[in-house]
Design an enzyme around this catalytic site. Structure first.
Site, mmCIF file in Angstrom:
data_model
loop_
_atom_site.group_PDB
_atom_site.id
_atom_site.type_symbol
_atom_site.label_atom_id
_atom_site.label_comp_id
_atom_site.label_asym_id
_atom_site.label_seq_id
_atom_site.Cartn_x
_atom_site.Cartn_y
_atom_site.Cartn_z
ATOM 1 N N ASP A 41 0.740 -1.040 0.164
ATOM 2 C CA ASP A 41 -0.006 -0.082 0.003
ATOM 3 C C ASP A 41 0.901 1.100 0.189
ATOM 4 O O ASP A 41 0.609 2.158 -0.872
ATOM 5 C CB ASP A 41 -0.886 -0.100 1.233
ATOM 6 C CG ASP A 41 -2.154 -1.199 1.210
ATOM 7 O OD1 ASP A 41 -2.563 -1.427 -0.053
ATOM 8 O OD2 ASP A 41 -2.123 -1.780 2.207
ATOM 9 N N GLU A 146 -9.383 -1.888 4.557
ATOM 10 C CA GLU A 146 -8.769 -1.526 5.721
ATOM 11 C C GLU A 146 -9.948 -0.352 6.474
ATOM 12 O O GLU A 146 -10.024 -0.413 7.499
ATOM 13 C CB GLU A 146 -7.424 -0.977 5.813
ATOM 14 C CG GLU A 146 -6.366 -2.055 5.622
ATOM 15 C CD GLU A 146 -5.097 -1.450 5.168
ATOM 16 O OE1 GLU A 146 -4.196 -2.136 5.212
ATOM 17 O OE2 GLU A 146 -5.083 -0.306 4.588
#
Length: 262
Positions: A41, A146
């Site tokens: 990420d 997330e």
């Protein structure tokens, strides 16, 4: 993978880089700070930031913790900075963390969640210190999976100015990473927040990211009933309920602090 979880990586890249460029211009700042953990990420975020703003306007901040962060993770983060030819700095936080724990009489270092959150918030403070002295924004690295789960520390890694990957599920970030030609060993890394020994994302969540993304996409994006998800993909009802409850429980992380009615 569910077909509509597929993305057009070129269009997605253009859309996100336009968003980054526009936000920085409107903010009147000179660029951005990206926390480089060497995970997929943060790496994809750095690639997109450099593409959007130019390498000279991106600082990669590597924030390891002595005796916990693996040396190869620091080396991988510096490799990413080298590939992108962006400036980077390393700030080691073990001494900062110890200062906190010594100064707080009631500190319980063995409380993994409390100490882990403290580490995340120290990293946030470090990112914003650099952002302040350099007149830049802090670039978030969270993905949609997330953010939905609240799988981040409130006012820690959740304390950012923008979330360029915030509309992409974790599996879609992987697709984008492959398009951007992120090194394979970065793409294949086991996802972890690196807050305590042996910690992994999927170990904490109890499911793989692919299963979670299929679940969320099916229930939230195409509005299929739970029975469809169970029958087609064999995901247990208890697992679905547990993660959906987690979304509800952590919704406060995605909102401004509440105020009383007038």
């Amino acid at each position: 993978m569910v077909p509509r979880l597929d993305i057009d990586p070129e269009e997605t890249t253009n859309r996100i880089t336009d968003f980054i460029r526009s936000y920085v211009k409107k903010s009147g700042t000179k660029g951005c700070i990206v926390g480089l953990s060497s995970g997929i990420d943060s790496t994809v975020t750095a690639y997109l930031a450099a593409k959007a703003l130019g390498r000279e306007n991106v600082l990669g901040l590597i924030i390891p913790e002595r005796n916990l962060t693996h040396a190869e993770d620091v080396l991988d983060a510096t490799e990413i900075a080298s590939i992108l030819d962006i400036e980077f700095s390393v700030v080691e936080i073990a001494d900062i963390l110890n200062t906190f724990l010594i100064a707080i009489p009631e500190s319980v270092e063995s409380d993994l969640a409390a100490t882990g959150n403290l580490k995340a918030r120290i990293r946030m403070c470090t990112l914003y210190y650099y952002a302040n002295i350099m007149n830049r924004i802090v670039m978030g690295t969270g993905n949609r999976t997330e953010l939905l789960l609240g799988y981040f520390t409130k006012y820690g890694d959740g304390g950012v100015d923008i979330e360029p990957l915030g509309n992409l599920y974790k599996t879609q970030v992987k697709t984008l990473a492959e398009y951007l030609e992120v090194p394979r060993h970065i793409i294949d890394k086991t996802p972890t927040a690196g807050l305590w020994p042996g910690q992994t994302d999927e170990g904490e969540l109890g499911m793989s990211y692919e299963e979670i993304d299929i679940m969320f996409f099916t229930l939230l994006d195409i509005n299929k009933p739970m029975e469809y998800l169970v029958n087609r993909y064999g995901i247990e009802v208890s697992a679905i309920n547990r993660l959906m409850e987690r979304i509800e429980k952590n919704i406060h992380k995605r909102k401004v602090a509440p105020t009383p009615p007038k």
